[in-house]
Design a protein around this motif. Structure first.
Motif, PDB file in Angstrom:
ATOM      1  N   ARG A   1       0.889  -1.162   0.000  1.00  0.00           N
ATOM      2  CA  ARG A   1       0.000   0.000   0.000  1.00  0.00           C
ATOM      3  C   ARG A   1       0.921   1.205   0.000  1.00  0.00           C
ATOM      4  O   ARG A   1       1.843   1.309   0.814  1.00  0.00           O
TER       5      ARG A   1
ATOM      6  N   ASN B   1      -7.457   4.996  -3.349  1.00  0.00           N
ATOM      7  CA  ASN B   1      -8.304   4.909  -2.147  1.00  0.00           C
ATOM      8  C   ASN B   1      -8.308   6.242  -1.453  1.00  0.00           C
ATOM      9  O   ASN B   1      -7.255   6.727  -1.041  1.00  0.00           O
TER      10      ASN B   1
ATOM     11  N   ASP C   1      -5.486  -1.725  -6.861  1.00  0.00           N
ATOM     12  CA  ASP C   1      -6.551  -0.806  -6.418  1.00  0.00           C
ATOM     13  C   ASP C   1      -5.987   0.590  -6.673  1.00  0.00           C
ATOM     14  O   ASP C   1      -5.023   0.989  -6.039  1.00  0.00           O
TER      15      ASP C   1
ATOM     16  N   GLU D   1      -3.020   0.242  -4.026  1.00  0.00           N
ATOM     17  CA  GLU D   1      -2.478  -1.098  -3.785  1.00  0.00           C
ATOM     18  C   GLU D   1      -1.696  -1.513  -5.023  1.00  0.00           C
ATOM     19  O   GLU D   1      -2.225  -1.438  -6.146  1.00  0.00           O
TER      20      GLU D   1
END
Ligand SMILES: Nc1ncnc2c1ncn2[C@@H]1O[C@H](COP(=O)(O)OP(=O)(O)O)[C@@H](O)[C@H]1O
Ligand SMILES: [Mg+2]
Length: 321
Positions: free
Chosen positions: A198, A269, A266, A253
């Motif tokens: 992350r 976020n 991902d 991610e």
């Protein structure tokens, strides 16, 4: 603590929040503002109506604002809109948030920017086209991942999908959304861990860490990780995403796949989950939370110092909801 009777004319940093687990992060931000000599003001559901009315009638003004509420609670949107209209600077401007929040939209942009992404089929919303051409799904490598374009926190995501019914079933549950049908990425192992990361982008600064996609546990990078992970590549990728999304504060991610490519899984976020690891097993390492707080407040402080207002009246107290 009570809301003010006579709100100060101008607040330097306002923060809207609505998630109970956000309290530690928000209070850390507030304390950091205090230490930096910035006036701050917290908005949550207790004082939202009052602050919105004050903003509407320009009894209260914010120089900078971080909105960690309107994505979940539409009651906060009016305040967000008003502040934008009145010239408040935002960490994560709302129009950028809206675009980046749509995985189908940002997918195209990141692909055009040359990043490695899982092979992806984008399907229109069920409302617009209820049926799926089963040949398209049959042609995919199994298993694959099915995810709604506007999900977050893993909601509505199916990993390990193999059948056309998996797709039709999920599409029928989220009928107004486009869907991403994605190649499943299995990460390499590095130093005994799954090579899944992350990476935070916070006002031009990059903070990468380990994030296990199975346990959701975070771990800080150590000096020893430099030989295991291409940190420069993670940085390069997140800066490309920052440019494409226009966002200041978000995480992505990224996984290292079996072919040795860093693949973005991902894309964006935000708001980031900032629960402290000292209180939640799957929270963010405390040191990273503190670092992020320092960067955000330092950024606002620097921006304000660089653009003094002639008629600026310094707010003299911190008022909290
Ligand atoms: N292409 C993929 N390959 C392997 N696992 C995936 C893939 N896409 C998503 N996942 C898994 O599903 C989880 C949720 O998907 P993600 O894209 O992160 O959606 P959200 O925005 O809801 O968090 C990820 O954290 C990961 O564990
Ligand atoms: Mg995710």
């Amino acid at each position: 603590m009570n809301a003010p009777v006579n709100p100060p004319a101008e607040i330097q940093f306002g923060i809207a929040w609505n998630w109970q687990y956000d309290m530690d992060f928000v209070l850390l931000l507030d304390q950091a503002c205090h230490r930096a000599g910035l006036s701050s003001y917290l908005v949550n559901h207790h004082n939202l109506q009052e602050v919105t009315a004050d903003a509407e009638h320009e009894r209260i003004k914010f120089r900078w604002f971080l909105d960690r509420a309107s994505d979940e609670d539409k009651n906060f949107l009016r305040l967000n809109e008003l502040l934008h209209a009145h010239g408040t600077a935002f960490l994560n401007a709302h129009h950028h948030y809206l675009r980046a929040n749509d995985k189908a939209e940002i997918h195209r942009e990141l692909l055009a920017a040359g990043l490695h992404l899982p092979l992806t089929l984008i399907l229109p919303p069920h409302d617009r086209q209820p049926s799926v051409d089963s040949k398209l799904i049959d042609a995919l490598a199994k298993p694959f991942v099915v995810k709604p374009a506007k999900g977050c926190g893993g909601k509505g995501v199916m990993t390990g999908a193999t059948r056309v019914e998996d797709v039709t079933c999920l599409r029928a549950k989220h009928r107004d959304q486009r869907f991403l049908i994605q190649q499943h990425i299995e990460p390499q192992m590095r130093g005994g861990r799954r090579a899944w990361f992350r990476v935070y982008h916070v006002c031009e600064r990059v903070i990468p860490c380990w994030w296990d996609d199975r346990t959701h546990r975070y771990a800080e990078f150590t000096d020893g990780d430099a030989g295991l992970v291409n940190v420069a590549e993670l940085e390069r990728i997140i800066r490309v995403i920052a440019k494409a999304s226009g966002l200041d504060f978000f995480s992505s991610e990224i996984a290292l796949d079996q072919q040795g490519r860093y693949i973005v899984i991902d894309y964006v976020n935000t708001p980031c989950d900032m629960r402290l690891q000292s209180k939640h097993a799957n929270g963010v390492p405390d040191a990273i939370v503190h670092q992020i707080v320092g960067i955000l407040v330092g950024h606002v402080q620097k921006q304000i110092a660089g653009s003094p207002r002639l008629c600026y009246r310094r707010a003299h107290v911190n008022h909290h909801a």
